[in-house]
Write an enzyme that holds these catalytic residues in place. Structure first.
Site, PDB file in Angstrom:
ATOM      1  N   LYS A 118      -9.029   3.359  -2.633  1.00  0.00           N
ATOM      2  CA  LYS A 118      -9.446   2.749  -1.365  1.00  0.00           C
ATOM      3  C   LYS A 118     -10.747   3.365  -0.858  1.00  0.00           C
ATOM      4  O   LYS A 118     -10.847   4.581  -0.679  1.00  0.00           O
ATOM      5  CB  LYS A 118      -8.330   2.922  -0.330  1.00  0.00           C
ATOM      6  CG  LYS A 118      -8.542   2.186   0.982  1.00  0.00           C
ATOM      7  CD  LYS A 118      -7.313   2.333   1.874  1.00  0.00           C
ATOM      8  CE  LYS A 118      -7.452   1.552   3.162  1.00  0.00           C
ATOM      9  NZ  LYS A 118      -6.230   1.693   4.011  1.00  0.00           N
TER      10      LYS A 118
ATOM     11  N   GLU B 243       0.833  -1.206   0.000  1.00  0.00           N
ATOM     12  CA  GLU B 243       0.000   0.000   0.000  1.00  0.00           C
ATOM     13  C   GLU B 243       0.871   1.260   0.000  1.00  0.00           C
ATOM     14  O   GLU B 243       1.816   1.380   0.782  1.00  0.00           O
ATOM     15  CB  GLU B 243      -0.894  -0.016   1.244  1.00  0.00           C
ATOM     16  CG  GLU B 243      -1.820   1.180   1.387  1.00  0.00           C
ATOM     17  CD  GLU B 243      -2.696   1.095   2.642  1.00  0.00           C
ATOM     18  OE1 GLU B 243      -3.599   1.939   2.787  1.00  0.00           O
ATOM     19  OE2 GLU B 243      -2.471   0.183   3.475  1.00  0.00           O
TER      20      GLU B 243
ATOM     21  N   CYS C 207      -5.762  -2.917   2.044  1.00  0.00           N
ATOM     22  CA  CYS C 207      -5.629  -2.970   3.497  1.00  0.00           C
ATOM     23  C   CYS C 207      -6.962  -3.153   4.225  1.00  0.00           C
ATOM     24  O   CYS C 207      -7.556  -4.220   4.181  1.00  0.00           O
ATOM     25  CB  CYS C 207      -4.883  -1.721   3.975  1.00  0.00           C
ATOM     26  SG  CYS C 207      -4.156  -1.878   5.624  1.00  0.00           S
TER      27      CYS C 207
END
Length: 258
Positions: free
Chosen positions: A109, A41, A143
């Site tokens: 994200k 990430e 994540c």
């Protein structure tokens, strides 16, 4: 598919150094026969930065990564800060470039974690449908996204067989690679590749622990906390063989879930 995960501490704020390291790792992964290389990430510029070095999805780093992908004949998935199209806070994004140098997917994200991320980034507003890489259908999350089961189930129902998860996980969340990632793999009957940072980056310690979970919940590979290049073979047949053992998808009753 032969998959590579690159766990690294990286060079926070030094995109040129990270790209130089990627050239080395892409060469090594390709030499090992890998078809796809997964980075962590916000790998491009570093995670623990108050001012993220954001770029457009087709910016100079994407162009360099496209060149590396074509040079070594390997697809590359990497995390980066994507500049906002209207000048707002950047997105925490991940992009996949094919071995032919073409963009396969770009995901922003959707579930930002904690005040740090919510202060720095604009959340994405949608999941991206799975993309094709060879004969695999692949989903992309980042994540914290994988810790919410709805995200994984939606991508599974859209046909994902493998999930790529660039992550930036600290030691207190060890339960994620130890418990949650294998659970997501079992309950959705897919492979989950989870690639973390290692060491200490700008004062923030990371867990390492990158891993690949199989549809039976076993780990096909895992790393400790240090530099690592994991090479893993994935087999469609393993998913098919487990459908009767773990019939979670066939046993769903969606009419009662709303």
């Amino acid at each position: 598919m032969r998959l590579a995960l690159w766990q690294t501490q990286g060079h926070p704020g030094d995109i040129a150094a990270n790209l130089a390291d990627l050239a080395v790792q892409a060469r090594a992964a390709a030499a090992a026969g890998a078809e796809l290389l997964l980075c962590s990430e916000l790998w491009l510029g570093g995670y623990n930065l108050r001012a993220q070095p954001a770029e457009a999805a087709d910016g100079p780093s994407a162009q360099r990564i496209s060149e590396l992908a074509q040079e070594h004949g390997i697809a590359i998935c990497y995390g980066y800060a994507e500049s906002h199209e209207s000048g707002g806070k950047p997105y925490n994004a991940a992009q996949v470039i094919s071995a032919n140098g073409q963009r396969l997917s770009n995901y922003r994200k959707t579930h930002l974690f904690g005040a740090f991320e919510r202060t720095l980034f604009t959340p994405g507003d949608r999941l991206q449908a799975p993309f094709k890489c060879g004969d695999w259908s692949i989903g992309l999350l980042i994540c914290f996204d994988v810790e919410l089961p709805e995200n994984v189930r939606k991508l599974t129902l859209q046909g994902a067989e493998l999930l790529l998860i660039p992550t930036a996980l600290t030691p207190e969340y060890r339960a994620v690679p130890d418990l949650i990632v294998p659970a997501r793999a079992v309950e959705n009957q897919l492979f989950v590749a989870y690639c973390n940072h290692s060491g200490v980056e700008a004062g923030l310690a990371f867990l390492g622990g990158s891993c690949v979970a199989a549809p039976d919940g076993s780990k096909l590979a895992s790393a400790a906390n240090g530099e690592a290049l994991l090479i893993v073979d994935l087999d469609h047949g393993q998913r098919a063989a487990l459908e009767s053992t773990f019939p979670y998808l066939a046993g769903r009753r969606p009419e009662i879930y709303t």
